[in-house]
Scaffold this active site. Structure first.
Site, PDB file in Angstrom:
ATOM      1  N   GLU A   1     -98.324  29.337 -44.147  1.00 58.63           N
ATOM      2  CA  GLU A   1     -97.697  30.529 -43.383  1.00 58.63           C
ATOM      3  C   GLU A   1     -97.093  29.480 -43.425  1.00 58.63           C
ATOM      4  OE1 GLU A   1     -98.791  33.581 -44.128  1.00 58.63           O
ATOM      5  OE2 GLU A   1    -100.450  34.099 -44.778  1.00 58.63           O
TER       6      GLU A   1
ATOM      7  N   CYS B   1     -93.214  51.914 -60.758  1.00 63.82           N
ATOM      8  CA  CYS B   1     -93.867  53.444 -60.579  1.00 63.82           C
ATOM      9  C   CYS B   1     -94.301  54.132 -61.744  1.00 63.82           C
ATOM     10  CB  CYS B   1     -92.820  54.022 -59.373  1.00 63.82           C
ATOM     11  SG  CYS B   1     -92.070  54.030 -58.017  1.00 63.82           S
TER      12      CYS B   1
ATOM     13  N   CYS C   1     -97.942  51.530 -62.112  1.00 66.25           N
ATOM     14  CA  CYS C   1     -98.262  51.873 -60.914  1.00 66.25           C
ATOM     15  C   CYS C   1     -99.807  52.097 -60.711  1.00 66.25           C
ATOM     16  CB  CYS C   1     -97.366  51.655 -59.786  1.00 66.25           C
ATOM     17  SG  CYS C   1     -98.633  51.871 -58.305  1.00 66.25           S
TER      18      CYS C   1
ATOM     19  N   CYS D   1     -99.120  58.552 -54.402  1.00 64.05           N
ATOM     20  CA  CYS D   1     -97.949  57.458 -54.003  1.00 64.05           C
ATOM     21  C   CYS D   1     -97.064  59.014 -53.742  1.00 64.05           C
ATOM     22  CB  CYS D   1     -97.294  56.931 -54.508  1.00 64.05           C
ATOM     23  SG  CYS D   1     -95.957  56.293 -53.918  1.00 64.05           S
TER      24      CYS D   1
END
Ligand code: SF4
Length: 275
Positions: free
Chosen positions: A37, A190, A193, A199
């Site tokens: 991280e 999109c 997707c 969405c």
């Protein structure tokens, strides 16, 4: 099915074939999670992975790192930039050499370099807590899909519900992969997707393009051609009335269609699809 559940299920289904494979992804060792991280902040993941492997090989635990020197750490870090991250990592190793992750759980923010996101990553990936890691990619997905202005607030309110019966690490990794591969910050995919039908951003976008299309030359052209396919020798005035198109709009469009060879105008009035 409620939207949160639908969102979770679709995302997890998508992730089955789209998970990015990294060496740290299956570990529950908080030291390894902490290292990746810190290294991955402001660093592209493939590059972060190379450095992570180098560090974890040399320092498999915080005690080993704490016995090193700042100089050595900075030498190994060279090329990654933002050297303060390396220094914070070294300082954390000294704290962890005396106090383990388990003894400071869940207050990982006492370690230098651990902000809210890294803390959540440790809670989720090492301790399987029901938290959603809220980095910019994740916040973007929630903003777009749920159409919310304050995604952080929305996540805090719904994360227990969304993460019900699922390991948070699995879900968080799916979110990260989805943000990197599909719901990207620029040019999201999109049309490919799996979340597209529910969405809010996509629904809004579709509405706007439909509104822009309504009454446009493109729409009128399409209507005229469609009508002429099933009707011959049609007068322009008939088209006006039947298709409810203003005369001032229809004439230049018909002229253009004729110029393009799509329709024939006969006797200045009757038009048909050109043969
Ligand atoms: S439809 Fe587009 S904006 Fe919505 S979640 Fe999918 S990629 Fe993101």
């Amino acid at each position: 099915m409620n939207r949160e559940k639908e969102f979770k299920n679709q995302l997890l289904k998508w992730s089955k074939d789209n998970t990015r494979k990294y060496s740290w992804r299956n570990t529950k060792d908080p030291w390894k999670i902490y290292l990746i991280e810190i290294i991955a902040q402001q660093t592209q993941l493939d590059r972060a992975d190379q450095y992570y492997k180098k560090f974890i090989k040399k320092f498999p635990n915080p005690i080993d790192m704490s016995k090193s020197t700042k100089r050595e750490i900075l030498e190994m870090w060279s090329g990654l930039g933002y050297n303060s991250r390396a220094v914070r990592m070294f300082e954390s190793s000294k704290i962890l050499a005396k106090r383990s992750f388990d003894t400071i759980y869940p207050h990982f923010e006492i370690l230098p370099g651990v902000g809210p996101y890294t803390k959540d990553a440790l809670l989720s990936f090492a301790y399987d807590e029901k938290v959603i890691t809220k980095d910019t990619n994740v916040l973007r997905i929630f903003t777009r899909f749920f159409g919310v202005e304050n995604p952080e607030k929305f996540i805090l309110k719904n994360e227990k519900n969304i993460l019900k019966n699922v390991h948070s690490r699995k879900f968080n990794q799916a979110l990260m992969d989805f943000g990197a591969k599909v719901c990207t910050s620029q040019k999201p995919l999109c049309n490919e997707c799996v979340l597209e039908s529910n969405c809010q951003k996509f629904i809004q976008y579709k509405k706007q393009t439909q509104q822009a299309f309504k009454g446009s030359d493109r729409e009128i052209r399409g209507k005229i051609i469609k009508y002429l396919i099933s009707n011959e020798n049609v007068e322009i005035s008939t088209l006006n009335k039947t298709l409810e198109i203003e005369g001032s709009k229809i004439k230049p469009i018909i002229k253009k269609l004729a110029n393009e060879g799509m329709v024939n105008i006969k006797n200045k009035k009757l038009i048909e699809i050109s043969s």
